[in-house]
Design an enzyme around this catalytic site. Structure first.
Site, PDB file in Angstrom:
ATOM      1  N   LYS A 270       0.830  -1.194   0.000  1.00 43.43           N
ATOM      2  CA  LYS A 270       0.000   0.000   0.000  1.00 43.43           C
ATOM      3  C   LYS A 270       0.874   1.258   0.000  1.00 43.43           C
ATOM      4  O   LYS A 270       2.042   1.207   0.402  1.00 43.43           O
ATOM      5  CB  LYS A 270      -0.888   0.022   1.252  1.00 43.43           C
ATOM      6  CG  LYS A 270      -1.926  -1.075   1.323  1.00 43.43           C
ATOM      7  CD  LYS A 270      -2.679  -1.009   2.641  1.00 43.43           C
ATOM      8  CE  LYS A 270      -3.743  -2.087   2.731  1.00 43.43           C
ATOM      9  NZ  LYS A 270      -4.869  -1.858   1.804  1.00 43.43           N
ATOM     10  N   ASP A 340      -2.925  -7.458  -1.978  1.00 42.10           N
ATOM     11  CA  ASP A 340      -3.641  -6.534  -1.097  1.00 42.10           C
ATOM     12  C   ASP A 340      -5.131  -6.851  -1.048  1.00 42.10           C
ATOM     13  O   ASP A 340      -5.865  -6.246  -0.273  1.00 42.10           O
ATOM     14  CB  ASP A 340      -3.419  -5.088  -1.544  1.00 42.10           C
ATOM     15  CG  ASP A 340      -3.902  -4.076  -0.518  1.00 42.10           C
ATOM     16  OD1 ASP A 340      -3.944  -4.431   0.680  1.00 42.10           O
ATOM     17  OD2 ASP A 340      -4.234  -2.943  -0.892  1.00 42.10           O
ATOM     18  N   GLU A 342      -6.385  -9.481   0.286  1.00 45.32           N
ATOM     19  CA  GLU A 342      -6.067 -10.654   1.103  1.00 45.32           C
ATOM     20  C   GLU A 342      -7.194 -11.072   2.045  1.00 45.32           C
ATOM     21  O   GLU A 342      -7.302 -12.238   2.424  1.00 45.32           O
ATOM     22  CB  GLU A 342      -4.793 -10.403   1.907  1.00 45.32           C
ATOM     23  CG  GLU A 342      -4.965  -9.668   3.222  1.00 45.32           C
ATOM     24  CD  GLU A 342      -5.597  -8.288   3.084  1.00 45.32           C
ATOM     25  OE1 GLU A 342      -6.353  -7.903   3.997  1.00 45.32           O
ATOM     26  OE2 GLU A 342      -5.356  -7.595   2.081  1.00 45.32           O
ATOM     27  N   ARG A 344     -10.310 -11.472   1.625  1.00 45.34           N
ATOM     28  CA  ARG A 344     -11.224 -12.451   1.035  1.00 45.34           C
ATOM     29  C   ARG A 344     -10.624 -13.857   1.029  1.00 45.34           C
ATOM     30  O   ARG A 344     -11.355 -14.848   1.051  1.00 45.34           O
ATOM     31  CB  ARG A 344     -11.635 -12.001  -0.366  1.00 45.34           C
ATOM     32  CG  ARG A 344     -10.514 -11.908  -1.375  1.00 45.34           C
ATOM     33  CD  ARG A 344     -10.867 -11.039  -2.569  1.00 45.34           C
ATOM     34  NE  ARG A 344     -10.958  -9.630  -2.198  1.00 45.34           N
ATOM     35  CZ  ARG A 344     -11.294  -8.661  -3.053  1.00 45.34           C
ATOM     36  NH1 ARG A 344     -11.562  -8.955  -4.314  1.00 45.34           N
ATOM     37  NH2 ARG A 344     -11.359  -7.413  -2.649  1.00 45.34           N
TER      38      ARG A 344
END
Length: 495
Positions: A270, A340, A342, A344
């Site tokens: 990020k 990113d 992640e 789920r």
């Protein structure tokens, strides 16, 4: 890390503090004539006329006045949110209490139990400090004074007591969720999640099961394990089970929570700006374990399972890489095109396991899953995507009574089209358009047929930089605890 008791002693009747302010609540269209005479200058000049949110202080007699505006427009939400600042005042007053006088027209116009319940929640949240790691907090010796409610309508006292009792329980668990959500990642790891869950289980006689890395491998939890590969903190799956002493229904509710104690984005890292906010990526799991605690303490009649996947998403040489493929608990292969996305991956395994193991009638997950939901709904509501209209209806009803807003979003098959992979069964991301909806379609792949399921994306509702609207405090909100308690209560009435 013991769960804090309530900060305020709250009761119906005369205040027990040695010193206290009287808080007189009044309406603009029922403004007392004696106040117009006593404070003629202030009322005639508009300083205090009873308009909504107006306050006035009579320091000589230690009386505070709070205006609610026009009585015909009043709602529980608009009343309750005015009490958050009074909770903040109690935190600073050092033992000075508050005696709240409610006019008869208020408790006859609105359900007294719901009104008192939500006012208690606002007071307790306002009085709860979130700067718990500061020197100011450690050295603060101020006491919180007591609060009492004085009702002009004595016939509503029993109903008010019901709301008061409920508010004391639920507000404590809301603040418990806020407390752990606000702790930074070096103070709250997956191991600390285990400790907190054990405390809640012990306090409420819940069965707890903790899956460590070896057990996750045995159960073939490929998603959870993949996410934590770049971290030195080992992933966990924690399951809490509540069996009511007096069941009121045969229906079973399962609550799944996303618990990323920190999300750097992994290899798909990020931007540095605001990355510190990713300590909040475990708010779904925080809500799940505190909701089941509140449900158990209230003795609601529905069996509940709360299951959370907890991990930390970090980049290192062993971390999951874009393009990698893993096998999930239900045997589906997943191409990870963005590390990113992640949450789920974690949720997919937990949804699959709980569905197969417990076969719940209703199953829902809470997750700070997508920034896209904030673009859609801002911070005022969570997005709900469900395969069941009856469950959606129950959630909408629970949203109304709990005052935690939801908004239904579509779960159309077309949103799954872009999840097709050329090497695996599915990939973990689609295009930016409809990002919250394609994420829900990904999760749906892990829900067994026959289970009524709803995905609740709480990314906007779980925390905020400043208070406004329905979420009146800054930082973590504890969103979901009230919603889940009310949902469990409504399911408990289903035969």
């Amino acid at each position: 890390m013991k769960l804090d008791k309530n900060k305020i002693q709250i009761s119906i009747g005369k205040n027990t503090s040695k010193s206290f302010y009287k808080l007189q609540v009044l309406f603009k269209d029922h403004f007392p004539e004696n106040l117009k005479t006593k404070f003629s200058l202030q009322t005639s000049s508009g300083i205090f006329t009873g308009d909504y949110g107006q306050t006035f202080s009579d320091e000589a007699e230690k009386i505070l006045y709070l205006g609610l505006g026009d009585s015909s427009k009043i709602k529980i939400r608009s009343v309750a949110q005015l009490f958050f600042p009074f909770g903040e005042k109690l935190k600073k007053w050092d033992g000075v209490g508050l005696e709240i006088h409610l006019p008869k027209i208020l408790t006859t116009s609105l359900p007294a139990d719901l009104l008192i319940y939500q006012i208690v929640n606002s007071l307790e949240q306002g009085a709860f400090a979130i700067n718990v790691l500061s020197k100011e907090f450690r050295e603060n010796s101020k006491k919180t004074g007591s609060v009492s409610f004085i009702l002009q309508d004595a016939a509503k006292a029993k109903e008010a007591e019901k709301g008061l009792k409920r508010g004391k329980v639920v507000s404590r668990y809301i603040n418990g969720a806020r407390y752990i959500a606000h702790l930074p990642a070096n103070h709250f790891t997956p191991e600390e999640f285990v400790s907190r869950s054990k405390e809640i289980a012990k306090d409420n006689g819940l069965k707890i099961t903790v899956f460590d890395e070896a057990q996750l491998k045995k159960e073939k939890m490929g998603g959870i394990l993949a996410v934590c590969e770049g971290s030195d903190k080992k992933a966990k799956m924690i399951i809490l089970e509540y069996t009511p002493a007096k069941p009121s229904t045969k229906k079973k509710l399962a609550i799944i929570g996303k618990g990323l104690t920190f999300d750097s984005g992994g290899i798909s890292i990020k931007p540095a700006q605001d990355m510190h906010e990713m300590k909040y990526d475990m708010c779904g799991a925080a809500a799940a374990i505190h909701a089941i605690g509140a449900i158990a303490e209230l003795g609601l009649g529905v069996p509940v399972i709360a299951a959370i996947g907890v991990a930390e998403n970090m980049p290192d040489a062993a971390a999951l890489k874009p393009g990698d493929v893993y096998t999930a608990h239900n045997g589906i292969t997943v191409e990870v095109q963005n590390t990113d996305a992640e949450g789920r991956l974690v949720l997919g395994d937990v949804l699959s396991y709980v569905g197969k193991k417990f076969k719940p009638d209703y199953m829902l997950d809470l997750a700070t899953l997508t920034g896209a939901i904030i673009i859609s709904l801002g911070h005022e509501a969570a997005g709900v995507m469900s395969n069941s209209e009856p469950l959606t209806t129950l959630l909408k009803e629970a949203s109304q009574t709990s005052d935690e807003r939801i908004w239904e979003m579509p779960l159309w098959d077309e949103y799954a089209d872009e999840l097709k992979s050329d090497i695996a069964d599915i990939r973990n991301i689609a295009s930016r358009a409809g990002g919250s909806l394609s994420a829900a379609k990904f999760l749906e792949k892990f829900v067994d047929s026959g289970i009524a399921w709803a995905h609740i994306d709480i990314a906007g509702a779980a925390w905020r930089k400043k208070g406004s609207g329905t979420q009146i405090g800054n930082g973590p909100t504890g969103y979901g605890v009230r919603l889940l308690v009310d949902l469990a209560e409504k399911i408990g009435k289903k035969k």
